[in-house]
Design an enzyme around this catalytic site. Sequence first.
Site, PDB file in Angstrom:
ATOM      1  N   HIS A   1      -2.761  -1.087   7.169  1.00 34.97           N
ATOM      2  CA  HIS A   1      -2.303  -1.446   5.822  1.00 34.97           C
ATOM      3  C   HIS A   1      -1.230  -0.482   5.344  1.00 34.97           C
ATOM      4  O   HIS A   1      -0.411  -0.816   4.507  1.00 34.97           O
ATOM      5  CB  HIS A   1      -3.476  -1.454   4.842  1.00 34.97           C
ATOM      6  CG  HIS A   1      -4.238  -0.172   4.799  1.00 34.97           C
ATOM      7  ND1 HIS A   1      -5.258   0.117   5.676  1.00 34.97           N
ATOM      8  CD2 HIS A   1      -4.119   0.914   4.016  1.00 34.97           C
ATOM      9  CE1 HIS A   1      -5.734   1.317   5.413  1.00 34.97           C
ATOM     10  NE2 HIS A   1      -5.059   1.824   4.406  1.00 34.97           N
TER      11      HIS A   1
ATOM     12  N   PRO B   1      -6.710  -5.091  10.691  1.00 36.91           N
ATOM     13  CA  PRO B   1      -8.170  -5.236  10.701  1.00 36.91           C
ATOM     14  C   PRO B   1      -8.761  -3.874  11.062  1.00 36.91           C
ATOM     15  O   PRO B   1      -8.529  -3.366  12.156  1.00 36.91           O
ATOM     16  CB  PRO B   1      -8.409  -6.288  11.790  1.00 36.91           C
ATOM     17  CG  PRO B   1      -7.113  -7.040  11.904  1.00 36.91           C
ATOM     18  CD  PRO B   1      -6.059  -6.000  11.648  1.00 36.91           C
TER      19      PRO B   1
ATOM     20  N   HIS C   1       0.834  -1.197   0.000  1.00 33.25           N
ATOM     21  CA  HIS C   1       0.000   0.000   0.000  1.00 33.25           C
ATOM     22  C   HIS C   1       0.872   1.252   0.000  1.00 33.25           C
ATOM     23  O   HIS C   1       1.249   1.745   1.061  1.00 33.25           O
ATOM     24  CB  HIS C   1      -0.904   0.002   1.225  1.00 33.25           C
ATOM     25  CG  HIS C   1      -1.845  -1.167   1.284  1.00 33.25           C
ATOM     26  ND1 HIS C   1      -1.448  -2.404   1.694  1.00 33.25           N
ATOM     27  CD2 HIS C   1      -3.154  -1.281   0.963  1.00 33.25           C
ATOM     28  CE1 HIS C   1      -2.482  -3.250   1.629  1.00 33.25           C
ATOM     29  NE2 HIS C   1      -3.527  -2.597   1.192  1.00 33.25           N
TER      30      HIS C   1
ATOM     31  N   HIS D   1      -4.002   3.029  -3.793  1.00 33.28           N
ATOM     32  CA  HIS D   1      -4.227   2.507  -2.437  1.00 33.28           C
ATOM     33  C   HIS D   1      -3.452   1.226  -2.148  1.00 33.28           C
ATOM     34  O   HIS D   1      -2.626   1.194  -1.255  1.00 33.28           O
ATOM     35  CB  HIS D   1      -5.724   2.272  -2.219  1.00 33.28           C
ATOM     36  CG  HIS D   1      -6.043   1.600  -0.931  1.00 33.28           C
ATOM     37  ND1 HIS D   1      -6.333   2.293   0.217  1.00 33.28           N
ATOM     38  CD2 HIS D   1      -6.078   0.287  -0.591  1.00 33.28           C
ATOM     39  CE1 HIS D   1      -6.537   1.447   1.202  1.00 33.28           C
ATOM     40  NE2 HIS D   1      -6.396   0.218   0.736  1.00 33.28           N
TER      41      HIS D   1
ATOM     42  N   HIS E   1     -23.640 -16.954  31.203  1.00 27.46           N
ATOM     43  CA  HIS E   1     -24.818 -17.467  30.505  1.00 27.46           C
ATOM     44  C   HIS E   1     -24.350 -18.311  29.331  1.00 27.46           C
ATOM     45  O   HIS E   1     -24.681 -18.081  28.184  1.00 27.46           O
ATOM     46  CB  HIS E   1     -25.730 -16.315  30.070  1.00 27.46           C
ATOM     47  CG  HIS E   1     -26.301 -15.529  31.224  1.00 27.46           C
ATOM     48  ND1 HIS E   1     -25.515 -14.870  32.149  1.00 27.46           N
ATOM     49  CD2 HIS E   1     -27.588 -15.309  31.614  1.00 27.46           C
ATOM     50  CE1 HIS E   1     -26.279 -14.284  33.053  1.00 27.46           C
ATOM     51  NE2 HIS E   1     -27.543 -14.541  32.762  1.00 27.46           N
TER      52      HIS E   1
ATOM     53  N   HIS F   1     -30.036 -16.095  22.338  1.00 24.95           N
ATOM     54  CA  HIS F   1     -29.142 -15.793  23.460  1.00 24.95           C
ATOM     55  C   HIS F   1     -28.418 -17.023  24.008  1.00 24.95           C
ATOM     56  O   HIS F   1     -27.575 -16.888  24.887  1.00 24.95           O
ATOM     57  CB  HIS F   1     -29.935 -15.113  24.589  1.00 24.95           C
ATOM     58  CG  HIS F   1     -30.255 -13.677  24.302  1.00 24.95           C
ATOM     59  ND1 HIS F   1     -30.922 -13.287  23.165  1.00 24.95           N
ATOM     60  CD2 HIS F   1     -29.974 -12.531  24.975  1.00 24.95           C
ATOM     61  CE1 HIS F   1     -31.059 -11.959  23.163  1.00 24.95           C
ATOM     62  NE2 HIS F   1     -30.486 -11.486  24.248  1.00 24.95           N
TER      63      HIS F   1
ATOM     64  N   SER G   1     -25.759  -9.199  35.586  1.00 24.02           N
ATOM     65  CA  SER G   1     -25.814 -10.574  35.094  1.00 24.02           C
ATOM     66  C   SER G   1     -24.437 -11.216  35.063  1.00 24.02           C
ATOM     67  O   SER G   1     -24.276 -12.384  35.403  1.00 24.02           O
ATOM     68  CB  SER G   1     -26.414 -10.609  33.686  1.00 24.02           C
ATOM     69  OG  SER G   1     -27.720 -10.097  33.691  1.00 24.02           O
TER      70      SER G   1
ATOM     71  N   GLU H   1     -20.033  -4.411  22.723  1.00 22.97           N
ATOM     72  CA  GLU H   1     -19.135  -5.524  23.013  1.00 22.97           C
ATOM     73  C   GLU H   1     -17.847  -5.463  22.204  1.00 22.97           C
ATOM     74  O   GLU H   1     -16.772  -5.810  22.694  1.00 22.97           O
ATOM     75  CB  GLU H   1     -19.848  -6.857  22.741  1.00 22.97           C
ATOM     76  CG  GLU H   1     -21.097  -7.090  23.595  1.00 22.97           C
ATOM     77  CD  GLU H   1     -22.341  -6.417  23.036  1.00 22.97           C
ATOM     78  OE1 GLU H   1     -22.263  -5.800  21.942  1.00 22.97           O
ATOM     79  OE2 GLU H   1     -23.394  -6.486  23.691  1.00 22.97           O
TER      80      GLU H   1
ATOM     81  N   ASN I   1      -9.025  11.177   2.875  1.00 21.23           N
ATOM     82  CA  ASN I   1      -8.600  11.280   1.473  1.00 21.23           C
ATOM     83  C   ASN I   1      -9.702  10.878   0.500  1.00 21.23           C
ATOM     84  O   ASN I   1      -9.521  10.948  -0.717  1.00 21.23           O
ATOM     85  CB  ASN I   1      -7.311  10.486   1.216  1.00 21.23           C
ATOM     86  CG  ASN I   1      -7.495   8.993   1.472  1.00 21.23           C
ATOM     87  OD1 ASN I   1      -8.586   8.456   1.348  1.00 21.23           O
ATOM     88  ND2 ASN I   1      -6.416   8.328   1.833  1.00 21.23           N
TER      89      ASN I   1
END
Lengths: 680, 680
Positions: free
Chosen positions: B70, B119, B30, B268, B476, B488, B390, B426, B192
């Site tokens: 990247h 990522p 890249h 790119h 759970h 769930h 919980s 999460e 960009n």
Amino acid sequence: PDDWSDLDKRAVDTARVLAADAVQKVGNGHPGTAMSLAPLAYTLFQKVMVHDPADPDWTGRDRFVLSAGHSSLTLYIQLYLAGFGLELDDLKALRTWGSLTPGHPEVHHTKGVEITTGPLGQGLASSVGMAMAARRERGLWDPEAAAGNSPFDHFIYVIASDGDIEEGVTSEASSIAGRQQLGNLIVFYDHNQISIEDDTNIALSEDVAARYEAYGWHVQKVEGGENVSGILDAIEAAKAVTDKPSFIQLHTVIGFPAPTKMNTGKAHGAALGAEEIVGIKNILGFDPERTFQVDDTVIKHTRLALDRGQAAKAAWQGKFDAWAAANPANKALFDRMVARDLPEGWLDSLPSWPVDPKGIATRAASGAVLTAIGPVLPELWGGSADLAESNLTTIKGSDSFGPVAAATSEWNANPYGRTLHFGIREHAMGAILSGIALHGPTRPYGGTFLQFSDYMRGAVRLAAVMGAPAVYVWTHDSIGLGEDGPTHQPVEHLAALRAIPGLAILRPADANETAFGWQAVLEKQSVWNTGPVGIALSRQAVPTLAGTSAEGVAKGAYVLADAEGELQVIILSSGSEVQIALAARESLQAEGIGTRVVSVPCLDWFEAQDADYIESVLPKAVTARVSVEAAISQPWWRWIGSQGRPVSLEHYGASADAATLYEKFGITAEATVAAAKESL
Amino acid sequence: PDDWSDLDKRAVDTARVLAADAVQKVGNGHPGTAMSLAPLAYTLFQKVMVHDPADPDWTGRDRFVLSAGHSSLTLYIQLYLAGFGLELDDLKALRTWGSLTPGHPEVHHTKGVEITTGPLGQGLASSVGMAMAARRERGLWDPEAAAGNSPFDHFIYVIASDGDIEEGVTSEASSIAGRQQLGNLIVFYDHNQISIEDDTNIALSEDVAARYEAYGWHVQKVEGGENVSGILDAIEAAKAVTDKPSFIQLHTVIGFPAPTKMNTGKAHGAALGAEEIVGIKNILGFDPERTFQVDDTVIKHTRLALDRGQAAKAAWQGKFDAWAAANPANKALFDRMVARDLPEGWLDSLPSWPVDPKGIATRAASGAVLTAIGPVLPELWGGSADLAESNLTTIKGSDSFGPVAAATSEWNANPYGRTLHFGIREHAMGAILSGIALHGPTRPYGGTFLQFSDYMRGAVRLAAVMGAPAVYVWTHDSIGLGEDGPTHQPVEHLAALRAIPGLAILRPADANETAFGWQAVLEKQSVWNTGPVGIALSRQAVPTLAGTSAEGVAKGAYVLADAEGELQVIILSSGSEVQIALAARESLQAEGIGTRVVSVPCLDWFEAQDADYIESVLPKAVTARVSVEAAISQPWWRWIGSQGRPVSLEHYGASADAATLYEKFGITAEATVAAAKESL
């Protein structure tokens, strides 16, 4: 509003009392939101939405998505009141084995439930897909109709909670909805400022309405959950804005009017307790001694929804018939699509490749398949999460799906276009594909690197739960991806995806298996609710092999090259490693060891075959077995058994060219031969 | 700026040319962003950040996060120029086997790389964790210092791309950063308008700056990647705002100044081509015949960073020593934490439970453990994604981590607090935990339902790649969750998580195994970079068993109840199903079938044991084996072998009470006995 009667008020209060009673009876559940949202839900189901409770699948209906799925009573009670098929006993059976009223709404289980919701964010994100599907379907069937005048014009209504708003998947999808100018999408955000950890202030200080304005939505605020006039006015204003999705922030008080628990986290996810419920009934003028009290006058009043539904459908039918008469070709397409039939002769378009030791990448074969079958399968559409050039997901010659304003020098956009551009938003892509697949009979697909199946896993799992027939095009499916290194090389993903019940993972060995694979996917998904399929494709070129078979691919595994002489060892392999299995077989046969190579494009489909077929491919008597896959071995032990040896990768990859990685990590014919000998 | 010399300009242009050359040499990579961001990166590394290239782990340093991983050359070239250890040959070895310059930056692999990125979204999301950790660490060691005056005060600088901005994980984390008022976080958004599918207009029409304002960030815009003065002014302004994270939108032209490819998707992710590079070199006044051209004067100039670093560190050392002298107890804590030692006698705080057929839920045991060890382990901190009640993740008596303005009637907040509130986010939680774990020696944990491990999988996987020692409290953990139903109830999650290399999944059988498990996790993670652990915990009460063992838990699997008489069959089980295995053993023994129960709290740890130990637990000669886990069987086949039988759940759950579900789905002692007999 003027036409709001005492019976309407009583019906809303009945909904509140039923919510409290139902949760109290089973001892667990979510009463608070069902109580505070009762006016909104009742208004939508009784005053706003066009639907026919007697025919919940009617094409012309408005769609309703309860993104806040934990508040399933919000929906169940309206389905009961309007006459979709639920009765009081169903509400009494809330959250118990075999009931029509499970903890979260489940599509294909309870009539009137459009989508399974509960995992927060998914409903709202999928509703964006529904709104997109509505436009694409209209484009296929009735593109010339004036805005709002087609039998295929309708609205998608959503109720979302703080949890939905906080989840990243909705951020992604909401940005896409803004870009797509989805005027047919109307979202209510239940702004009660309470989640499980009580006051949301502890974790949420952003200005949500301003955020939605930044996405390009039409944003309104309505004060007070009881403010039905405000709700109705906002809906009218939302409908009037046809080039923006609508976000209506409704400020409610959770658990209203529970005397001590309203406006607290205690009203969210637990039974309110007998005393509190007595208080509620006293406040609302219900008999505190009775449970599940529904006045005859109330149910009679609310079931008038059936009459209104019948009338609405009849009016629509006239419009539909006129359209059908004027557009016979489109009507034929509509009928074929609704039946999920594939067009006669479509297989003639499917490309095939001659045996070729050099071959092509399976992603390239997939791209060729899509471009070849695109013209005969208008129901097929899709795109990529900003990796179109890598995933090869574009049907060549197609316009992009989007407003003209979305066009760029590379892409021609129109509102009925075919190529989807999700941006770098894999999770929303997954949820949107489900929404499209649930909305109607088009067949959507979406691509990214196999690595980023992790990002969309919440949506993929839910698609599998729902049987939503999406297709995921996951390219760059191993260390064969090469130089981008361990962050981009899937190692555990095949195992992790095969683990999902109801999701099939297809990993073709070469170009022809890729074409046969697409054929099998489209044929299997011709049965409604077959569920999603993920196709894992190679970045690198792989040889085009002899002996591949459409029938074999559809069965998930088959004998690609059988033993010469006595069958002594079986090598199972998938995808780009099948060539390694074949090379190993050559060596073993040269040493006189009879070796069978089983190509396994889809373990999930293979598992579903009958015992005879499985025995014919993998005779129990042959315990010397090797699996070859450039990934962790977890899925293979069941098939190779105690005596078997996996050739696998039990750790992360590295940044280097593909050939070096296969060599360094021992995913080679030599290693396979050695494993076979150990196994013997 | 005034002190910007011709050598600075030449160094920036050198960075551009090196980027183009390095990608051209390996043939992939890249180049475009590394070229257009060269002025920003150079300014940060040479003019702004406090760091010592000779000691990249120095506690007092500013942190740099290249969320746009990247564009690894953006970082590698600055590490080379500033003297962190990379040399020209390393740049020439870009993206090849064994090099220090892999495709994406890898922490613990290349000096000066703070975090593995690539990522998209993870880097920016983890930087929020780093900024939070900086505040918490300061709170532990130097809480009384005036703002900006502590040796532990520093900034987190981030470069993010369009992809980072589009990903939902950053939306979540950015909202948290706003709530947390992280004045020490400065993010540059490289605006960009080009991603892989070219002009981002096709998929992105939102007003990103307005969105960040809605999150409560301090937002600035700088026009032009070459605008170093603008960049410097913006950084000064960002530093001056101490109660908001800063978002600086920098409008750049990707690939600048490539004559034909700048401002296109072609700049790119691919080599620019020889001709284009000649054009660049001509424009910038470099010899088009030479590659990797670095003038001696340039490298001499940029390596002055080493002198500045030494001086900065010396100045800091004085401050640090003064702090140490004035705060001996805190200095001792600092030393212990940096060594990752656990305090002497800490195990005395660990609770234990008497054998009890009724028992308690393992989540309850985990909550008790956290509250018990919290006072002696100040480095331990964490919370939940809105499921504190919980997940039982709150160390009782602790304040919440947040500005005072975040406090609610339920939670007392202060900036140095201990209880984390992630909201219903999460994925950001996962990335933030990694950022905390990478930033310094505190020990973070975060909770949600096991089901929603799917939502955070991208971050969990990356934590495992990095060896980041986070702990995930996933409660759970099966159909034992009950009424909330299939959306769930985790079924495939244990398999899917065990599949991730470098992640250990711990599923204790009872309260004592839970305490032993926490002990093992904390002890194992006392080695830096041990990697993350997920703890799967039951919602429902499980008996407190006889015979559990800390040593056995640490080994991952052990004989919990051995056969009486000849050992004929082995039952392997984990978590809430171990009680079922024990009940089955009772029945089998009563029939004279010698049955061993192996408790398997952690398959990952067990696999790492030596062959002798594994043989002692699972003797090869005993082929009659049964696994019992209320989940798919995929991980167990390796251990039960061809003759084995899994008692498992190969489909989704349902909405009903837990006892009914175990019964209906055949996860019972009877089924286990039957499977054992089949296996014999």
